[in-house]
Design a protein around this motif. Structure first.
Motif, PDB file in Angstrom:
ATOM      1  N   ASN A   8      -0.592   2.969  -9.454  1.00 32.75           N
ATOM      2  CA  ASN A   8      -1.461   2.426 -10.350  1.00 32.75           C
ATOM      3  C   ASN A   8      -1.454   2.999 -11.813  1.00 32.75           C
ATOM      4  O   ASN A   8      -1.786   1.833 -12.656  1.00 32.75           O
ATOM      5  N   ALA A   9      -0.517   3.608 -11.775  1.00 30.94           N
ATOM      6  CA  ALA A   9      -0.388   4.421 -13.656  1.00 30.94           C
ATOM      7  C   ALA A   9       0.641   3.282 -14.244  1.00 30.94           C
ATOM      8  O   ALA A   9       0.819   2.680 -15.517  1.00 30.94           O
ATOM      9  N   PHE A  10       1.848   2.680 -13.323  1.00 33.72           N
ATOM     10  CA  PHE A  10       2.585   1.796 -14.073  1.00 33.72           C
ATOM     11  C   PHE A  10       2.061   0.188 -14.295  1.00 33.72           C
ATOM     12  O   PHE A  10       2.750  -0.052 -15.142  1.00 33.72           O
ATOM     13  N   ALA A  11       1.091   0.364 -13.137  1.00 24.66           N
ATOM     14  CA  ALA A  11       0.007  -1.389 -13.504  1.00 24.66           C
ATOM     15  C   ALA A  11      -0.806  -0.970 -14.551  1.00 24.66           C
ATOM     16  O   ALA A  11      -0.870  -2.192 -15.586  1.00 24.66           O
ATOM     17  N   GLU A  12      -1.533   0.152 -15.065  1.00 24.95           N
ATOM     18  CA  GLU A  12      -2.614   0.848 -16.028  1.00 24.95           C
ATOM     19  C   GLU A  12      -1.063   0.340 -17.016  1.00 24.95           C
ATOM     20  O   GLU A  12      -1.839  -0.448 -17.903  1.00 24.95           O
ATOM     21  N   GLU A  13      -0.564   1.077 -17.323  1.00 20.06           N
ATOM     22  CA  GLU A  13       0.265   0.967 -18.451  1.00 20.06           C
ATOM     23  C   GLU A  13       0.866  -0.681 -18.882  1.00 20.06           C
ATOM     24  O   GLU A  13       0.932  -0.859 -19.415  1.00 20.06           O
ATOM     25  N   GLN A  14       1.413  -1.198 -17.987  1.00 17.93           N
ATOM     26  CA  GLN A  14       1.449  -2.233 -18.301  1.00 17.93           C
ATOM     27  C   GLN A  14       0.563  -3.459 -18.297  1.00 17.93           C
ATOM     28  O   GLN A  14       0.542  -4.488 -19.505  1.00 17.93           O
ATOM     29  N   ALA A  15      -0.774  -3.009 -17.860  1.00 14.96           N
ATOM     30  CA  ALA A  15      -1.321  -3.627 -18.577  1.00 14.96           C
ATOM     31  C   ALA A  15      -2.120  -3.945 -20.342  1.00 14.96           C
ATOM     32  O   ALA A  15      -2.913  -4.694 -20.630  1.00 14.96           O
ATOM     33  N   GLN A  71       6.370   9.084 -15.569  1.00 18.69           N
ATOM     34  CA  GLN A  71       7.447   9.738 -15.268  1.00 18.69           C
ATOM     35  C   GLN A  71       7.678  11.070 -14.615  1.00 18.69           C
ATOM     36  O   GLN A  71       8.593  11.072 -14.190  1.00 18.69           O
ATOM     37  N   LYS A  72       6.729  11.735 -15.019  1.00 19.58           N
ATOM     38  CA  LYS A  72       6.627  12.935 -13.688  1.00 19.58           C
ATOM     39  C   LYS A  72       6.291  12.423 -12.538  1.00 19.58           C
ATOM     40  O   LYS A  72       7.164  13.250 -11.591  1.00 19.58           O
ATOM     41  N   CYS A  73       5.920  11.004 -12.116  1.00 16.72           N
ATOM     42  CA  CYS A  73       5.697  10.929 -10.852  1.00 16.72           C
ATOM     43  C   CYS A  73       6.787  11.131 -10.384  1.00 16.72           C
ATOM     44  O   CYS A  73       7.166  11.358  -9.104  1.00 16.72           O
ATOM     45  N   ARG A  74       7.154   9.813 -10.989  1.00 12.40           N
ATOM     46  CA  ARG A  74       8.923   9.616 -10.379  1.00 12.40           C
ATOM     47  C   ARG A  74      10.067  11.110 -10.030  1.00 12.40           C
ATOM     48  O   ARG A  74      10.528  10.860  -9.587  1.00 12.40           O
ATOM     49  N   VAL A  96       0.671  -1.470  -0.395  1.00 18.61           N
ATOM     50  CA  VAL A  96      -0.287   0.352   0.201  1.00 18.61           C
ATOM     51  C   VAL A  96       0.985   1.777   0.287  1.00 18.61           C
ATOM     52  O   VAL A  96       1.702   1.042   0.698  1.00 18.61           O
ATOM     53  N   PRO A  97       0.989   1.947  -1.208  1.00 21.06           N
ATOM     54  CA  PRO A  97       1.618   3.224  -0.912  1.00 21.06           C
ATOM     55  C   PRO A  97       1.372   3.969   0.068  1.00 21.06           C
ATOM     56  O   PRO A  97       0.116   4.276   0.516  1.00 21.06           O
ATOM     57  N   SER A  98       2.524   4.828   0.511  1.00 18.80           N
ATOM     58  CA  SER A  98       1.775   5.651   1.402  1.00 18.80           C
ATOM     59  C   SER A  98       2.005   7.213   1.392  1.00 18.80           C
ATOM     60  O   SER A  98       1.336   7.675   2.414  1.00 18.80           O
ATOM     61  N   THR A  99       2.286   7.011   0.359  1.00 22.75           N
ATOM     62  CA  THR A  99       1.031   8.929   0.004  1.00 22.75           C
ATOM     63  C   THR A  99       0.437   8.576  -1.355  1.00 22.75           C
ATOM     64  O   THR A  99       0.706   7.650  -2.081  1.00 22.75           O
ATOM     65  N   PRO A 100       0.197   9.832  -1.809  1.00 27.44           N
ATOM     66  CA  PRO A 100      -0.781   9.763  -2.838  1.00 27.44           C
ATOM     67  C   PRO A 100       0.030   9.610  -3.713  1.00 27.44           C
ATOM     68  O   PRO A 100      -0.557   9.355  -4.772  1.00 27.44           O
ATOM     69  N   LEU A 101       1.129  10.082  -4.316  1.00 29.64           N
ATOM     70  CA  LEU A 101       1.957  10.231  -5.393  1.00 29.64           C
ATOM     71  C   LEU A 101       2.115   9.350  -5.588  1.00 29.64           C
ATOM     72  O   LEU A 101       1.900   8.666  -6.508  1.00 29.64           O
ATOM     73  N   TYR A 102       2.822   8.658  -4.618  1.00 29.13           N
ATOM     74  CA  TYR A 102       3.323   7.012  -4.921  1.00 29.13           C
ATOM     75  C   TYR A 102       2.031   5.934  -5.596  1.00 29.13           C
ATOM     76  O   TYR A 102       2.547   5.027  -5.640  1.00 29.13           O
ATOM     77  N   LYS A 103       1.069   6.549  -5.107  1.00 23.37           N
ATOM     78  CA  LYS A 103      -0.404   5.974  -5.180  1.00 23.37           C
ATOM     79  C   LYS A 103      -1.032   5.709  -6.302  1.00 23.37           C
ATOM     80  O   LYS A 103      -0.603   5.000  -7.664  1.00 23.37           O
ATOM     81  N   GLN A 104      -0.614   7.451  -6.775  1.00 21.76           N
ATOM     82  CA  GLN A 104      -1.028   7.696  -8.871  1.00 21.76           C
ATOM     83  C   GLN A 104       0.273   6.975  -9.292  1.00 21.76           C
ATOM     84  O   GLN A 104      -0.581   6.729 -10.903  1.00 21.76           O
ATOM     85  N   LEU A 105       1.589   6.811  -9.138  1.00 25.12           N
ATOM     86  CA  LEU A 105       2.738   6.580  -9.933  1.00 25.12           C
ATOM     87  C   LEU A 105       2.224   4.480  -9.739  1.00 25.12           C
ATOM     88  O   LEU A 105       2.092   3.648 -11.501  1.00 25.12           O
TER      89      LEU A 105
END
Length: 344
Positions: free
Chosen positions: A283-290, A331-334, A272-281
């Motif tokens: 989810n975006a990475f998982a969807e991109e892989q899907a 990339q923006k989140c990182r 579970v991501p600790s911050t909203p930024l990591y959570k967005q990162l």
């Protein structure tokens, strides 16, 4: 000496105890340097012939204060030292055998030392040492010119005494008894001296053997001490390794116990991501892989003709647009999270 060692190693191969026989012969050769090893045919009393190793040469004998070299030959039985050696006097052409108490007419040597031979305490050096004493009292050979031992370094004749005992004079019973007593005393003293000489030579030879055995035992003791020290060092190392092993085993058991006592972890809630930024990162990475997987499956479907080309192009176009936006988001989140850029 090296030549003798090589000879003995070669010609003692068929002996029962080659190492013991070699050591016994080498000790005798070192003490009596005019003797040499040979191997020749020996004929037993029953006519049986056998190839035996022997030592041949001369030994120094002090006879009436003059040193003579008496030629001898000593044969070793195949099971030496279980059986006593067979000694012979070998006269030269200028000599003849003088049979006596210790030598017969054929030159065969007889000694109490040989009669009482014991494998573990008797040896050639003791036998030869006794021979030098026995032959010094009763010569085994005489010169064919005169009845004296044949010398090699002195004139062959022994001076004949010029003083003779006076003729026997008739006397009374007291004088006769005194003469008989003196004669018996002289005979007893001679026998005692001879026996003491034999015993002394035997004891001296045994002492030499005992000293050699003592030296061997001391060397063996040193080797055993070194082996025991090495064994102690190895034991200490094993104990240290065992202690480390027990310690590691205890640590492993403790870790296993701690893991067993922990509550079960929900896999879904573990990440579970600790911050909203990591959570967005995430989810975006998982969807991109899907999306990546979906494009791959569409390509497989086109290869198998399960979908048309128009449908494939339409879906891939939409998924590619979505994938581009997701990758830009990642990339923006990182970049905001100050993480290293993601390489494709």
């Amino acid at each position: 000496m090296a030549h003798c060692d090589a000879f003995l190693r070669t010609h003692l191969h068929d002996y029962v105890n080659p190492d013991v026989s070699k050591r016994d012969i080498s000790s005798a050769l070192a003490a009596f340097t005019d003797l040499r090893p040979h191997r020749s045919t020996f004929v037993h009393n029953d006519g049986r012939q056998e190839e035996l190793v022997n030592i041949d040469g001369t030994i120094p004998v002090n006879y009436k204060r003059v040193t003579y070299n008496i030629p001898i030959c000593i044969y070793l039985a195949k099971n030496h030292p279980a059986e006593p050696p067979m000694g012979f006097v070998k006269p030269t052409q200028a000599m003849s055998i003088k049979p006596g108490k210790h030598v017969d007419s054929s030159g065969r040597i007889y000694l109490p030392y040989l009669h009482e031979w014991t494998p573990h305490s008797s040896d050639l050096m003791g036998m030869i040492s006794i021979l030098t004493i026995v032959f010094g009292e009763e010569s085994p050979v005489f010169s064919k010119a005169v009845s004296t031992p044949y010398p090699t370094t002195v004139p062959p004749t022994i001076p004949i005494p010029t003083v003779y005992p006076e003729p026997f004079k008739q006397s009374d019973g007291t004088d006769l008894e005194r003469q008989i007593k003196a004669s018996l005393q002289s005979s007893v003293e001679e026998n005692v001296n001879r026996r003491v000489g034999e015993i002394w030579a035997q004891v001296d030879a045994e002492m030499t053997t005992l000293r050699k055995t003592h030296e061997d035992l001391e060397q063996g003791k040193q080797r055993l001490d070194e082996m025991l020290k090495k064994s102690d060092r190895e034991t200490d190392k094993v104990k240290q390794a065992s202690a480390v092993l027990l310690e590691k085993h205890a640590q492993i058991n403790e870790a296993i116990t701690q893991l067993e006592n922990r509550d079960k972890v929900d896999i879904d809630s573990a990440i579970v991501p600790s911050t909203p930024l990591y959570k967005q990162l995430l989810n975006a990475f998982a969807e991109e892989q899907a999306v990546e997987d979906a494009i791959f499956l569409l390509a497989e479907g086109l290869k198998k003709h399960t979908i048309d080309l128009d449908v494939f192009l339409k879906e891939v176009r939409e998924l590619s647009r979505r994938q581009f936006l997701l990758r830009a988001t990642v990339q923006k989140c990182r970049q905001v999270a100050k993480l290293p850029p993601l390489t494709v």
